[in-house]
Design an enzyme around this catalytic site. Structure first.
Site, PDB file in Angstrom:
ATOM      1  N   GLU A  87      59.396   9.864  66.963  1.00  0.00           N
ATOM      2  CA  GLU A  87      59.623  10.388  65.613  1.00  0.00           C
ATOM      3  C   GLU A  87      58.389  11.149  65.143  1.00  0.00           C
ATOM      4  O   GLU A  87      57.267  10.736  65.413  1.00  0.00           O
ATOM      5  CB  GLU A  87      59.915   9.203  64.679  1.00  0.00           C
ATOM      6  N   ASP A  89      57.086  12.740  61.502  1.00  0.00           N
ATOM      7  CA  ASP A  89      57.475  12.653  60.085  1.00  0.00           C
ATOM      8  C   ASP A  89      56.640  13.452  59.115  1.00  0.00           C
ATOM      9  O   ASP A  89      55.414  13.354  59.143  1.00  0.00           O
ATOM     10  CB  ASP A  89      57.255  11.213  59.571  1.00  0.00           C
ATOM     11  N   GLU A  91      56.772  13.065  54.954  1.00  0.00           N
ATOM     12  CA  GLU A  91      57.411  12.390  53.812  1.00  0.00           C
ATOM     13  C   GLU A  91      56.650  12.790  52.560  1.00  0.00           C
ATOM     14  O   GLU A  91      55.418  12.808  52.564  1.00  0.00           O
ATOM     15  CB  GLU A  91      57.354  10.861  53.955  1.00  0.00           C
ATOM     16  N   ARG A 115      50.660   5.462  62.737  1.00  0.00           N
ATOM     17  CA  ARG A 115      49.698   6.566  62.893  1.00  0.00           C
ATOM     18  C   ARG A 115      49.726   7.446  61.642  1.00  0.00           C
ATOM     19  O   ARG A 115      49.804   8.664  61.719  1.00  0.00           O
ATOM     20  CB  ARG A 115      50.062   7.397  64.121  1.00  0.00           C
ATOM     21  N   ASP A 180      59.761   0.777  44.815  1.00  0.00           N
ATOM     22  CA  ASP A 180      58.985  -0.427  45.108  1.00  0.00           C
ATOM     23  C   ASP A 180      57.626  -0.132  45.721  1.00  0.00           C
ATOM     24  O   ASP A 180      56.750  -0.978  45.725  1.00  0.00           O
ATOM     25  CB  ASP A 180      59.753  -1.349  46.077  1.00  0.00           C
ATOM     26  N   TRP A 181      57.463   1.076  46.301  1.00  0.00           N
ATOM     27  CA  TRP A 181      56.160   1.348  46.941  1.00  0.00           C
ATOM     28  C   TRP A 181      55.652   2.775  46.814  1.00  0.00           C
ATOM     29  O   TRP A 181      54.465   3.025  46.984  1.00  0.00           O
ATOM     30  CB  TRP A 181      56.208   0.960  48.422  1.00  0.00           C
ATOM     31  N   ARG A 254      42.088  -2.196  59.151  1.00  0.00           N
ATOM     32  CA  ARG A 254      43.447  -2.384  59.615  1.00  0.00           C
ATOM     33  C   ARG A 254      43.491  -2.693  61.119  1.00  0.00           C
ATOM     34  O   ARG A 254      44.451  -3.283  61.601  1.00  0.00           O
ATOM     35  CB  ARG A 254      44.217  -1.092  59.328  1.00  0.00           C
TER      36      ARG A 254
END
Ligand SMILES: *[C@@H]1O[C@H](CO)[C@@H](O)[C@H](O)[C@H]1NC(C)=O
Length: 265
Positions: A87, A89, A91, A115, A180-181, A254
Site C-alpha cells: 500500500e 498512502d 491521507e 512508515r 476520534d483521532w 517508538r
C-alpha cells in the site's frame, strides 16, 4: 511531469473508476471530468480504479474539504489485496477553518506499514486543485505534491527490506469520519452542521503498467527508470526541512530496539 496518455486523456472518471461505496455520495460529473466524494453523518463514500497497476506514474488533482473539516479524513492511495498487501498512502487530515491540514503518508510492503511521515503543505489545499502524484517503479516510490518530491522510499530489498514490486495495486480514495483521532489527536470533533463535507477530483492521469490476467500492458514515458536529479533532491530536502512534522525514521522512542533498516542506510 504530467504527460498525457491516450488511455486516460481528459481523465475520464467513468471509464477508469467505480464509485465503490456511499451510494449517491460519490458522483461523477461534467462528462466524466469531475468526481466528488461526500461525507455526512450517516456515511462517507469512496471510489476505486477498474484497473490494477504494477508500477506507474499516477497523477490526480484534488481539492479538499473547505472550511471546518476537522474530524474528516480524505484518503488517496494505491493498494493490493490480502493479508500481506502492499500500500502507498496519501491521507489528508482535516482541521478547523484556518488551521492547516496534515498530509499523512505511509508505505506498506508485504503487510507491514509503520512508515509514517507527515507534512504541512505550503498552500491551502482547499482553495484550489493541487496535483498529488506517485511515482512507483522498481527502484523507488516517490510522493510528489505539485511536481515537488516530498518523500522517497527506495527499494532496499538487497538489505532485506521488502519492496512492493510483485502485487498489482488498484487506486482507491475515500472520505470518512475519523473524529476520534484525526484532528489534534481527537480533541477536535466533527461539526456536523457543516455537512456534507465534499472533496473533489479531476485530471487523473496514469502512465502506468496495467495488469490484466497476469500480463502487463505498459505506457512508458520515462517514468519506469526515472531518478531524482540533484535539483529535485534539493527540493525534497527543502520540503522535509520546512514542512515535515513527523518522521518514523527519527522516532527513537517508538523503536527502542532500533530504527527500521531502511532508516539507517
Ligand atoms: C490542526 O491545527 C493545529 C493548530 O495549528 C495543529 O496543531 C494540528 O497539527 C493541525 N492538524 C491536525 C490534523 O490536527
Amino acid at each position: 511531469m504530467v504527460v498525457s496518455s491516450i488511455t486516460t486523456a481528459g481523465g475520464i472518471f467513468r471509464q477508469e473508476f467505480d464509485i465503490s461505496w456511499g451510494d449517491d455520495r460519490g458522483k461523477i460529473l461534467n462528462d466524466g471530468k469531475l468526481l466528488t466524494l461526500s461525507l455526512d453523518k450517516t456515511s462517507g463514500s469512496g471510489f476505486q480504479s477498474k484497473n490494477e497497476y504494477l508500477f506507474g506514474m499516477i497523477d490526480m488533482q484534488l481539492k479538499l474539504v473547505p472550511g471546518n473539516s476537522a474530524g474528516t479524513v480524505t484518503t488517496y492511495y494505491l493498494s493490493s489485496q490480502g493479508p500481506t498487501h502492499d500500500e502507498i498512502d496519501f491521507e489528508f487530515l482535516g482541521n478547523l477553518s484556518g488551521d492547516p491540514y496534515t498530509l499523512h503518508t505511509n508505505v506498506f510492503s508485504q503487510g507491514k506499514g509503520n512508515r509514517e511521515q507527515q507534512f504541512k503543505l505550503w498552500f491551502d489545499p482547499t482553495n484550489n486543485y493541487h496535483t498529488y502524484s506517485l511515482l512507483w517503479n522498481p527502484q523507488h516510490i516517490i510522493f510528489y505534491v505539485d511536481a515537488t518530491p516530498i518523500r522517497q522510499f527506495r527499494n532496499n530489498e538487497k538489505n532485506g527490506v521488502p519492496y512492493p514490486n510483485k502485487q498489482p495495486m488498484k487506486i482507491y480514495s475515500s472520505i470518512w469520519d475519523a473524529e476520534d483521532w484525526a484532528t489534534r489527536g481527537g480533541i477536535v470533533k466533527t461539526d456536523w452542521t457543516n455537512a456534507p463535507f465534499i472533496a473533489s477530483y479531476r485530471n487523473f492521469n496514469a502512465d502506468a503498467c496495467v495488469r490484466s490476467s497476469g500480463v502487463s500492458k505498459c505506457n512508458t514515458t520515462g517514468w519506469l527508470t526515472q531518478q531524482l536529479d540533484s535539483a529535485n533532491q534539493k527540493r525534497m530536502k527543502w520540503v522535509q526541512k520546512n514542512f515535515m512534522i513527523y518522521n518514523y525514521c527519527t522516532d527513537f522512542k517508538r523503536f527502542p530496539q532500533g530504527l527500521p533498516t531502511e532508516c539507517t542506510i
